[in-house]
Motif scaffolding. Structure first.
Motif, PDB file in Angstrom:
ATOM      1  N   LEU A 111       0.764   8.844 -39.450  1.00  0.00           N
ATOM      2  CA  LEU A 111      -0.066   9.733 -38.637  1.00  0.00           C
ATOM      3  C   LEU A 111      -1.508   9.823 -39.130  1.00  0.00           C
ATOM      4  O   LEU A 111      -2.392  10.276 -38.405  1.00  0.00           O
ATOM      5  N   ARG A 112      -1.751   9.395 -40.365  1.00  0.00           N
ATOM      6  CA  ARG A 112      -3.120   9.391 -40.867  1.00  0.00           C
ATOM      7  C   ARG A 112      -3.985   8.381 -40.130  1.00  0.00           C
ATOM      8  O   ARG A 112      -5.207   8.564 -39.991  1.00  0.00           O
ATOM      9  N   THR A 113      -3.355   7.299 -39.662  1.00  0.00           N
ATOM     10  CA  THR A 113      -4.105   6.243 -38.983  1.00  0.00           C
ATOM     11  C   THR A 113      -3.870   6.218 -37.474  1.00  0.00           C
ATOM     12  O   THR A 113      -4.691   5.710 -36.726  1.00  0.00           O
ATOM     13  N   ASN A 114      -2.734   6.727 -37.040  1.00  0.00           N
ATOM     14  CA  ASN A 114      -2.415   6.734 -35.613  1.00  0.00           C
ATOM     15  C   ASN A 114      -1.517   7.926 -35.308  1.00  0.00           C
ATOM     16  O   ASN A 114      -0.430   8.047 -35.868  1.00  0.00           O
ATOM     17  N   LYS A 115      -1.961   8.795 -34.442  1.00  0.00           N
ATOM     18  CA  LYS A 115      -1.224  10.028 -34.157  1.00  0.00           C
ATOM     19  C   LYS A 115      -0.155   9.844 -33.077  1.00  0.00           C
ATOM     20  O   LYS A 115       0.436  10.815 -32.613  1.00  0.00           O
ATOM     21  N   ARG A 116       0.083   8.595 -32.691  1.00  0.00           N
ATOM     22  CA  ARG A 116       1.048   8.318 -31.634  1.00  0.00           C
ATOM     23  C   ARG A 116       2.134   7.374 -32.164  1.00  0.00           C
ATOM     24  O   ARG A 116       1.842   6.243 -32.544  1.00  0.00           O
ATOM     25  N   ILE A 117       3.363   7.837 -32.174  1.00  0.00           N
ATOM     26  CA  ILE A 117       4.489   7.046 -32.674  1.00  0.00           C
ATOM     27  C   ILE A 117       5.558   6.957 -31.591  1.00  0.00           C
ATOM     28  O   ILE A 117       5.881   7.962 -30.951  1.00  0.00           O
ATOM     29  N   ILE A 118       6.094   5.760 -31.404  1.00  0.00           N
ATOM     30  CA  ILE A 118       7.289   5.604 -30.578  1.00  0.00           C
ATOM     31  C   ILE A 118       8.400   5.136 -31.507  1.00  0.00           C
ATOM     32  O   ILE A 118       8.237   4.172 -32.261  1.00  0.00           O
ATOM     33  N   CYS A 119       9.488   5.861 -31.513  1.00  0.00           N
ATOM     34  CA  CYS A 119      10.531   5.658 -32.527  1.00  0.00           C
ATOM     35  C   CYS A 119      11.856   5.276 -31.868  1.00  0.00           C
ATOM     36  O   CYS A 119      12.441   6.054 -31.116  1.00  0.00           O
ATOM     37  N   TYR A 120      12.314   4.068 -32.167  1.00  0.00           N
ATOM     38  CA  TYR A 120      13.604   3.592 -31.676  1.00  0.00           C
ATOM     39  C   TYR A 120      14.738   4.166 -32.528  1.00  0.00           C
ATOM     40  O   TYR A 120      14.559   4.495 -33.693  1.00  0.00           O
ATOM     41  N   SER A 121      15.907   4.220 -31.935  1.00  0.00           N
ATOM     42  CA  SER A 121      17.137   4.426 -32.687  1.00  0.00           C
ATOM     43  C   SER A 121      18.281   3.912 -31.835  1.00  0.00           C
ATOM     44  O   SER A 121      18.070   3.434 -30.715  1.00  0.00           O
ATOM     45  N   GLY A 122      19.506   3.974 -32.380  1.00  0.00           N
ATOM     46  CA  GLY A 122      20.668   3.505 -31.645  1.00  0.00           C
ATOM     47  C   GLY A 122      21.641   4.632 -31.390  1.00  0.00           C
ATOM     48  O   GLY A 122      21.487   5.751 -31.898  1.00  0.00           O
ATOM     49  N   HIS A 123      22.651   4.347 -30.600  1.00  0.00           N
ATOM     50  CA  HIS A 123      23.671   5.349 -30.267  1.00  0.00           C
ATOM     51  C   HIS A 123      24.690   5.454 -31.407  1.00  0.00           C
ATOM     52  O   HIS A 123      25.826   4.980 -31.320  1.00  0.00           O
ATOM     53  N   PHE A 124      24.248   6.061 -32.491  1.00  0.00           N
ATOM     54  CA  PHE A 124      25.107   6.292 -33.653  1.00  0.00           C
ATOM     55  C   PHE A 124      25.485   7.775 -33.698  1.00  0.00           C
ATOM     56  O   PHE A 124      24.731   8.638 -33.265  1.00  0.00           O
ATOM     57  N   VAL A 125      26.654   8.045 -34.237  1.00  0.00           N
ATOM     58  CA  VAL A 125      27.043   9.433 -34.513  1.00  0.00           C
ATOM     59  C   VAL A 125      26.183   9.916 -35.684  1.00  0.00           C
ATOM     60  O   VAL A 125      26.162   9.270 -36.734  1.00  0.00           O
ATOM     61  N   ASN A 126      25.375  10.981 -35.590  1.00  0.00           N
ATOM     62  CA  ASN A 126      25.183  11.791 -34.414  1.00  0.00           C
ATOM     63  C   ASN A 126      23.708  11.757 -34.036  1.00  0.00           C
ATOM     64  O   ASN A 126      22.907  12.520 -34.565  1.00  0.00           O
ATOM     65  N   TYR A 127      23.390  10.844 -33.108  1.00  0.00           N
ATOM     66  CA  TYR A 127      22.003  10.660 -32.706  1.00  0.00           C
ATOM     67  C   TYR A 127      21.415  11.905 -32.037  1.00  0.00           C
ATOM     68  O   TYR A 127      20.203  12.105 -32.056  1.00  0.00           O
ATOM     69  N   GLU A 128      22.260  12.744 -31.445  1.00  0.00           N
ATOM     70  CA  GLU A 128      21.750  13.946 -30.768  1.00  0.00           C
ATOM     71  C   GLU A 128      21.016  14.869 -31.730  1.00  0.00           C
ATOM     72  O   GLU A 128      20.140  15.636 -31.325  1.00  0.00           O
ATOM     73  N   TRP A 129      21.363  14.798 -33.018  1.00  0.00           N
ATOM     74  CA  TRP A 129      20.728  15.694 -33.981  1.00  0.00           C
ATOM     75  C   TRP A 129      19.327  15.254 -34.374  1.00  0.00           C
ATOM     76  O   TRP A 129      18.625  15.964 -35.099  1.00  0.00           O
ATOM     77  N   LEU A 130      18.889  14.100 -33.879  1.00  0.00           N
ATOM     78  CA  LEU A 130      17.515  13.666 -34.129  1.00  0.00           C
ATOM     79  C   LEU A 130      16.500  14.637 -33.532  1.00  0.00           C
ATOM     80  O   LEU A 130      15.363  14.708 -33.989  1.00  0.00           O
TER      81      LEU A 130
END
Length: 302
Positions: A111-130
């Protein structure tokens, strides 16, 4: 009539979910083990699909290992559901202790260099808690892309769950307006940065969709959506991956990793392919946590 029946079923399901909130989590895990063993035997079509996909990517597994892993996959699907239900009664501190961010400094550095992040993840238990990330980093504005099918009481309940800590749900078919409003919020100095989460490993519905890309996957190929990469490139976002680990039942650690493919200029799917490579490593560590082994739309091809 069919739609009315579906709504009655979903409302009944929500009542069952609310009832499960008062049941101790350890008892629900006990039920997961029993249900997983039973379902592995009676859901023969799904079980064969799980076994087939496991053997494609792990050809050296013995039949005994495949059966044991299949049972874990089923049990973890129940764990996933029960954990979502129980988490509605968690305090903020309990959520923080159960879903730990191991390297917040990596996000801070980005975030010091770019305030925009797109973050991938997979359908792992328990992705909902992200979606609990704003609890760990309240100065970050979080959004999550989701497949915006026709609304029903269950999806409305899930969206409310995801919004609990301030995360913004972004429909996949109309993402630009909410994304731009999030960017405007950081330009106004309301937040230190934006993180948009995306689960790009979901099997496509329409295989001729222009957003679909076949990416190398554990010596096979996996069809994945590439729309997240187009959004990230268009708005000059930094690409990251949230690596999910279960330290023990009901407790998870999240490690954020930067995606740095070396073919960005020549490959329009460079970040999508790099995401799939991280997905591979995540699966190899704890294959039973990946929730898509039984998905009938999952096509792992050689």
């Amino acid at each position: 009539m069919q739609e009315k029946t579906l709504h009655i079923f979903l409302r009944s399901l929500i009542r069952i979910i609310k009832f499960a909130q008062i049941v101790p989590l350890q008892f629900l895990y006990f039920m997961s083990d029993i249900s997983g063993t039973i379902l592995c035997k009676i859901a023969s079509n799904y079980t064969e699909r799980i076994k087939g996909n496991l053997l494609k990517v792990f050809p050296n597994l013995s039949n005994k290992d495949v059966v044991a892993l299949s049972r874990k996959v089923y049990a973890n699907l129940y764990d996933f559901t029960y954990e979502i239900v129980k988490s509605t009664s968690f305090s903020d501190n309990e959520f923080i202790s159960r879903c730990r961010i191991v390297n917040k400094d990596e996000i801070t550095e980005v975030l010091r260099t770019n305030k925009r992040i797109i973050c991938y993840s997979g359908h792992f238990v328990n992705y909902e808690w992200l979606v609990s990330l704003p609890l760990h980093m309240p100065n970050i504005l979080m959004g999550n892309l989701y497949y915006s099918a026709k609304s029903n009481p269950l999806t409305e309940w899930l969206i409310a769950m995801r919004n609990r800590f301030g995360a913004i749900t972004i429909p996949h078919n109309q993402p630009i307006k909410p994304v731009l409003s999030m960017f405007e919020a950081i330009e106004q100095g309301k937040y230190d940065g934006v993180i948009i989460g995306t689960l790009a490993d979901v099997p496509p519905y329409r295989r001729k969709d222009r957003s679909i890309h076949k990416s190398p996957f554990l010596n096979q190929f996996l069809s994945v959506y590439s729309g997240s990469e187009r959004i990230g490139r268009k708005y000059n976002m930094t690409f990251m991956y949230a690596h999910i680990r279960r330290t023990h039942r009901g407790y998870y650690s999240i490690e954020f990793k930067r995606l740095t493919p070396n073919d960005v200029e020549t490959n329009p799917y460079a970040y999508t392919d790099d995401f799939v490579r991280h997905l591979e490593q995540n699966i190899k560590e704890q294959p039973d946590l990946w929730m898509l082994w039984s998905n009938k739309r999952l096509k792992i091809t050689n």
